[in-house]
Write an enzyme that holds these catalytic residues in place. Structure first.
Site, PDB file in Angstrom:
ATOM      1  N   HIS C 103       0.860  -1.180   0.000  1.00  0.00           N
ATOM      2  CA  HIS C 103       0.000   0.000   0.000  1.00  0.00           C
ATOM      3  C   HIS C 103       0.902   1.238   0.000  1.00  0.00           C
ATOM      4  O   HIS C 103       1.962   1.210   0.634  1.00  0.00           O
ATOM      5  CB  HIS C 103      -0.810   0.146   1.284  1.00  0.00           C
ATOM      6  CG  HIS C 103      -1.744  -0.947   1.632  1.00  0.00           C
ATOM      7  ND1 HIS C 103      -1.380  -2.044   2.357  1.00  0.00           N
ATOM      8  CD2 HIS C 103      -3.069  -1.084   1.394  1.00  0.00           C
ATOM      9  CE1 HIS C 103      -2.435  -2.824   2.547  1.00  0.00           C
ATOM     10  NE2 HIS C 103      -3.467  -2.279   1.972  1.00  0.00           N
ATOM     11  N   ASP C 106       2.306   2.041   3.439  1.00  0.00           N
ATOM     12  CA  ASP C 106       3.221   1.062   4.043  1.00  0.00           C
ATOM     13  C   ASP C 106       4.672   1.515   3.901  1.00  0.00           C
ATOM     14  O   ASP C 106       5.498   1.261   4.775  1.00  0.00           O
ATOM     15  CB  ASP C 106       3.144  -0.304   3.339  1.00  0.00           C
ATOM     16  CG  ASP C 106       1.782  -0.932   3.393  1.00  0.00           C
ATOM     17  OD1 ASP C 106       1.013  -0.623   4.320  1.00  0.00           O
ATOM     18  OD2 ASP C 106       1.474  -1.744   2.488  1.00  0.00           O
TER      19      ASP C 106
END
Ligand code: CO
Ligand code: CO
Ligand code: CO
Ligand code: CO
Ligand code: CO
Ligand code: CO
Ligand code: CO
Ligand code: CO
Lengths: 439, 439, 439, 439
Positions: C103, C106
């Site tokens: 993501h 992240d």
């Protein structure tokens, strides 16, 4: 004797892992020694009478589908009971099953009252005795069906009507004596309706006391007649009732302690009941070991997406490996064994399906046994767990466990040593890989 | 003292059922007498500190969303602890809450070690004492948080590392004494991590023995310091662990019996934990009544479609009517009460949402109390249940229950009288209508 | 670059089934050919960034426990993002992972607004590009996190506030472009909060229309920028929401049909989401195959006793054998693969635990692949299923399927032929044994 | 005609909330006008034939317990069918039920083949026509039982054997015509076995195509014979099958879209099936409204602790208030209604229990109707939801919904306006209190 329903099925032999014969064992080699004991003696497996011989293949949405010569689902005549008995022991023998299990009404002809109950039960038990002698297939346990007849709609020992309690006493007394007579190794009570459909009409404490008294009466009678196998309670959380008192192993333990039965009664743990109760199967076994009430196993599996007792045959070796591991760790079965309380699916209408089911189940247990033995021989898992608790072998831990230390002293131990314990890895994934490596 | 976070919220008054003011009680009329006791004394309700004042509004997939002056989710300074304390008692008082509950770490400033733990706990307890005196809001129970700090990752009393056990002893000893000092009415232990993440690395029997010893140490210390409230264990089946030993009331009972604690320890039953364990909330209460270990209640609700502890506020009167009925039947709360172990949803970010939640919860409990009282005054339900078991008052039933009769004699009773008990209606739908009529 | 967090961990090699080295593959032999394709190309497995590098080891009852140099759980500086990136690709490379997934948030440093979001995302994507080039570990898919930030508390595309929709558009546009830039093979949308906490405040039809429009916008943008991988929706039934619109594969299919997206969007099926939705994992894959929307897999497992998304590593070969079988039957992965959307348990705090977890998972997938290939090569299962439906190849069946026959004609066919179809065995136990024999 | 089984039960009258007569309605005042329509016309409730007249009171662990003159559970003679019909309409009339529902085999005598099926069905339909005329109790919907006979063990339309498909066509054609003849308002298909016991023997895509074709044939026949009620599919996730294709409303919608049926077929939503599928009951209704396929309701309830279809009578007003609210919001029933697909508990063996059950159910629905009407009249809930989405009425939102804006433009909107949307309270607890206040 008519030609057997299973005439076309051969005796099932061990053929080894390379065999693709579906009517052969690939892992179950009965006399093979594993950890100093034959596979047969480790598994002590049994075929159950009810699913295979009494269930007509109905479910709550559909009629029976099994066409068997003994006409399951229809009124049972003495003749049908005989055909069923012949077929059952033919099947047990062909499978090489060391054991079987049955409820009174699975095997006997129909009855109207207490007197005909005794007559028909005695009749079939007499014939069964001959079959045991003839085949060498022994009785793992007997039990009385205290849930199918309308009289038990509101329970057996926990019924609000003491007349029903008396009927239950008659059945249990009779089947306990029959089990003893047949050389059965255990006697099981599953309280299928010992619970409630609605708590609103229920005096829970009264019913528990009824059940506590009943169990004590059973234990007393066992001693009186000299039956030396254990009494086993089979836990289940619900179904057919909304709630059953014998929810799971820990619940049964509390019940036993409450009524002074913890040294007399053990548990018969069913895989599918364990998971319905929200516990893993292996949890129930490890718990029974820890509480000293491990008795026997009803081996099957539930469906993870279906919330009722599907009683399917086991089919998953890694799932069963910890189960076998904990059973062996607990000393292995004494009088207990693996009873296949499992039924073929409703669409599995043929004689051979009954064999596929049991063969598959026995082989899966055998693989799990081999895996568990391999883990035990390697020793790594056991060592890991010992090491994890090794701190408790030192002074402070020992003083805690032996009761020498008060809460205040333990607290002071933390303060005086300014303890700052750090997190140690629990190595869950490593251990799961270890199980996987062996299974 | 800063202006309170709740400055815009008025004190919550009883306005009666016609009121549409969302910031008023419609049913909770604290001094109204019901079955000879005020509603306040029946319900003995409490606000919990943690969900409302310590939780930042995060979940496992998202960050905290609550903007509060005491900065939940950030390191807690003494100043923030003070702001939080002021806000908490302001809220308790505005709600007219008779009680509150807290964990040590909910209220205190951060600490590094056992010494600073004691310092910060003492500091906040001293201030709290003043708040209690000032507001008249009393402590229903105290508890130590033995699950949030990393040291407790593998459990507290059941940790494989005895140093962690010592830390837990330090916290529990401190909070037990603090609870006593503050006039708390009970002391609660929730074993959030007293269980396992994987059974593979776990010595279940060893951990149970650790826990049994710990509980005995707590009980001994309670007596030593003269704390006269009960020790309560709060059952939960799992979460955060895969399996928690204190699964449900019946399991806790077995544990207490095993370690000789059944006369010393009772249960604090949480609605959401009951349903996560596969039991109805009312079942847990009726069971605790029957086993003699009913203590207190964490009142909330779970979501029937979500398999975790949602800790929502109760909102359903018919669901709670049997709960109140069984509580009153069991004699009502002695030291226990209804602690709102409930949190607003993550999107309920405003100060007023905290009030809507508690007001709704208190009113739902009040309606259920009125419904239960009405059922009791009518007497029909109680009479139905008595009548249903009345057969047990006759000779055979009494002889069974008193232990005079053997299994054989009970069986003979069935045979000799040729008993053919018929099914009597359990009247479940009639009884459900009865509950519905009153609620 | 600092010394890597994984400096002590060797590169993981294939050592064969006899190896007892826990840091080696026993079954995953990347170049081994199976059914004409390397194991690597069959499995196309990926490490996910979030669980391993962004999660601090907290749960809803406890704080983070992982001590990593990149400080998960704390504000992410550019420096920490760099340390994390280095560690991540070091780990990917040591595992020999062909792919990874991430993501936006992240990997990137923290941001305050849309502008800094773009700046920080661009910065990390630039560095990541270098890492891909350096290691040969490719991007299986990218995704934007539309659920962790407080702004998404009430959903992203389905938020009642269109400003949030705009923010979501910004993130998805950016990550779709980043994924394209990095050579990612798919783009995934998991609508973690595209659902509701309470239906009471929700306009369900409005939210579905918002989501339908959003997905169409994403598809249009994909074509505009020339991204040639598929858009994938990842179904989940609930958690964190009470109900998520993308409940399961069949539900997503209906949604796609409703908004004209069935030729553009496929599913990314997660094992644990499948079971939370009440479906078996293999059911979801077979359904996606049948509906023509099979895309990719998030491989993990749930806990059968715990009702939340435990995201554990897979550990059960027989359970995964049908999964691999249906994937191969569906033609195998095109752009998809097995992304380990799995996290170590909270107590698995060490660097090596991350390796045990992935190694175990890869080996379990490999064994399941070999089992599935063996089943396919044998052909018996496939043949059985074909035979079972072979009646449909005859005239009546063909006429039905081709639409030639009316209800009346079909009914007449039964009457005129006086059809009395009998039950044919479904051979479930035989087929389960077959799976068992190969796995 | 024999004396009716219900001879001792009076006709059930409305007596008002103060009545304590258990055989009276306290809330259901059929002609009372609510929101411009009578309660009768709002609820359009029906008694179902099967649970009350065909089920013998057995469950999977026990035999039938109901002693009725029409001998449920035994072979059905024409005479028994007649007694049953008389009793059924006597009961419908005494309850004042506007409607009833039935499967072909619920009412007819036994048959051997397609010819006798038609003969017996015609015979009973002829008699039923007279009963309808006599009592004014109308047919809400008819349906064919495609799941109880052994032939349907592997499904009806989805059976691997096309002969079974033909049989199913014969039954559905016959019952569709019978329903039309009797003036039924809908025709229902519940695909109880349209699914699989094991996916291993199943060609899922083939079965879906079979089912899609079958449904199209039914729709074509409906038009051909001029039946003007809708065809309804009743979703259920499983039981008796492991998985049923018509899992829930969203799944059925996808199926309808796939086979071009979305304008022809609607859903008959059962409460207990909704919750077994992991959805709330109100979710299913709101979803059906949003997707334009709301048809009718099978009203009952499941047990929250039991994972099978308990089909209990509804008893909870706050639970049903949102259900009634969404039904009215969706425009109220057109041809649909509330069919009590509910059965008394097995212990409720008396004639009066059947009345308690239906009276309680009707009153609970009536209270929920009054509560929902009160919410609608107040308007606060509806206004809250409108306001929550009001941002979408402004330019950006409208441009998104109308498809004028691309992903890039939406993203730019966020960047250019530097949007920082804040969390707005979802007011869940406030709204729950609102429901509670009205119910
Ligand atoms: Co069993
Ligand atoms: Co079972
Ligand atoms: Co609690
Ligand atoms: Co909770
Ligand atoms: Co995922
Ligand atoms: Co997940
Ligand atoms: Co139904
Ligand atoms: Co149902």
């Amino acid at each position: 004797m008519l030609m057997s329903y299973f005439a076309d099925i051969p005796s099932i032999a061990f053929e080894g892992t390379e065999s693709r014969n579906p009517l052969a064992y690939r892992f179950y080699d009965a006399d093979r020694e594993v950890l100093g004991k034959s596979m047969r003696d480790h598994l002590r497996w049994a075929v159950c009478y009810w699913h295979t011989f009494a269930w007509p293949g109905h479910d709550i949405f559909g009629a029976g589908v099994f066409e068997r010569p003994w006409k399951p689902g229809e009124p049972v005549t003495a003749e049908h009971a005989q055909i069923k008995l012949d077929a059952a022991f033919d099947m047990f023998a062909k499978l090489g099953a060391p054991f079987y299990c049955f409820h009174d009404v699975d095997a006997m002809a129909d009855h109207d009252d207490t007197t005909s109950y005794s007559r028909e039960l005695d009749a079939i038990v007499g014939k069964m005795e001959g079959k045991i002698a003839e085949t060498g297939v022994n009785l793992l346990w007997g039990t009385a069906n205290l849930f199918s007849h309308p009289r038990y709609a509101a329970g057996a020992a926990t019924n609000p009507d003491p007349d029903v309690f008396a009927w239950a006493a008659h059945q249990v007394r009779s089947m306990l004596e029959a089990t003893n007579h047949l050389g059965g190794e255990n006697y099981v009570l599953w309280g299928g309706r010992e619970g409630y459909d609605t708590i609103l009409n229920t005096n829970l404490g009264h019913e528990l006391d009824q059940l506590g008294r009943f169990m004590n009466m059973v234990v007393e009678h066992k001693h009186k007649i000299g039956f030396d196998g254990p009494i086993l309670i089979e836990p289940k959380p619900h179904e057919p009732t909304k709630h059953q008192y014998d929810r799971d192993t820990a619940t049964v333990y509390g019940f036993l302690k409450r009524y002074g039965l913890e040294d007399e009664v053990k548990v018969n743990i069913e895989a599918n009941h364990a998971t319905l109760a929200g516990n893993s199967f292996e949890h129930e076994i490890a718990t029974a070991n820890a509480l000293g009430i491990m008795g026997s196993i009803d081996i099957n599996r539930g469906d993870p997406q279906n919330g009722w007792d599907t009683d399917q045959f086991p089919n998953n070796v890694p799932d069963l490996t910890p189960v076998l591991y904990y059973i062996i760790q607990g000393g292995g079965f004494k009088t207990g064994g693996f009873n296949f309380d499992a039924k073929v699916r409703r669409q599995s209408v043929d004689a051979e399906d009954l064999f596929h089911a049991h063969i598959g189940g026995v082989d899966v247990l055998s693989r799990a046994l081999l895996a568990a033995a391999s883990i035990i021989e390697e020793g790594q898992l056991d060592q890991f767990v010992s090491d994890r608790y090794s701190g408790w072998n030192e002074a402070f831990g020992q003083d805690v466990l032996s009761g020498k230390i008060t809460l205040e002293q333990a607290a002071n131990h933390a303060v005086e040593n300014n303890l700052q314990p750090s997190v140690r890895s629990g190595r869950q994934e490593f251990l799961e890989n270890l199980i996987s490596r062996h299974s």
